[in-house]
Write a protein that holds these residues in place. Structure first.
Motif, short mmCIF file in Angstrom:
data_model
loop_
_atom_site.label_atom_id
_atom_site.label_comp_id
_atom_site.label_asym_id
_atom_site.label_seq_id
_atom_site.Cartn_x
_atom_site.Cartn_y
_atom_site.Cartn_z
N VAL A 120 -91.26 33.16 -70.75
CA VAL A 120 -92.24 32.34 -71.48
C VAL A 120 -93.41 33.20 -71.97
N LEU B 8 -92.33 35.29 -74.92
CA LEU B 8 -92.26 34.50 -76.15
C LEU B 8 -93.65 34.19 -76.68
N ALA C 296 -91.31 28.96 -76.47
CA ALA C 296 -91.77 29.14 -75.09
C ALA C 296 -91.90 27.80 -74.38
#
Length: 242
Positions: A100, A103, A112
């Motif tokens: 996450v 991203l 994300a």
């Protein structure tokens, strides 16, 4: 008056639409089969006595006549413990958090958030399914790992499928060519299978628990993939193209 032949762009668009429809149809069929398998396994898990299918496979991972001794050399037990950790909540949380953040650094905020929602949703679903069946852990063999939650479905198997398949399909969207995306997807499936098998080897799950975890995890991952494709076509989710 005859119709003019389609242009190259129109032909390419039609081929792409047919491929998308086929991919979505295949994903929908996979979800249906996984849900059917999960329901069948849930009925088996609710039986008062363990099914011969479960006992036979579970004992196959132990030395004949010695249910406390796993098969294989001494180092194998430690290796299997390392493999099963790949499906633990801590490891999966670290992997998802790293993905996450990566991203977000790429400014793919929607992707994300989607990854976080997909994995978090799988975690919630896994907990709800465990409480709905309330199956105890196997007592046929000794446990080689400490577990306190219910047995059905295997949370390690399910969440490994959810996490690795979601990240695998996501990575495949950003990779070029055919070989590399296929390798990533095969690696995601392999890790998922190894995590599930490790739970049987350690004696903390019946085989039907693991199969049910795979079914639920694959179904959830495929459902998330379908949602991602729909959001991508609507422009809500970033495409894999740079």
């Amino acid at each position: 008056m005859s119709e003019s032949p389609p242009t190259q762009r129109e032909s390419t668009l039609r081929v792409l639409m047919r491929r998308v429809e086929f991919d979505m149809l295949l994903a929908g069929l996979t979800i249906a089969l996984c849900l059917w398998g999960f329901v069948e396994l849930m009925e088996l898990a609710r039986e008062s006595a363990p099914h011969s299918f479960d006992t036979t496979i579970l004992l196959a991972f132990r030395e004949a006549g010695r249910p406390n001794d796993p098969i294989g050399p001494a180092w194998l037990e430690g290796a299997v413990r390392d493999i099963t950790a790949l499906g633990s909540t801590i490891v999966l949380t670290l992997i998802v958090a790293a993905s996450v953040i990566y991203l977000l650094l790429l400014r793919r905020v929607e992707t994300a958030l989607f990854v976080f929602a997909a994995v978090a949703g799988g975690e919630i679903l896994s907990g709800l399914l465990k409480r709905s069946v309330d199956r105890p852990r196997p007592d046929l063999v000794s446990h080689l790992a400490n577990e306190t939650s219910m047995s059905f479905p295997s949370g390690h198997a399910m969440l490994a499928a959810v996490t690795y398949l979601t990240l695998g399909t996501l990575a495949a969207r950003f990779l070029k060519g055919r070989t590399t995306p296929l390798y990533v997807l095969c690696l995601a499936v392999l890790v998922t299978l190894l995590v599930g098998l490790s739970r049987i080897y350690l004696g903390v799950h019946w085989p039907s628990d693991v199969l049910a975890g795979w079914c639920a995890g694959f179904a959830w991952a495929m459902l998330c993939w379908l949602v991602a494709r729909l959001l991508q076509h609507r422009g809500t989710l970033e495409s894999g193209e740079n």
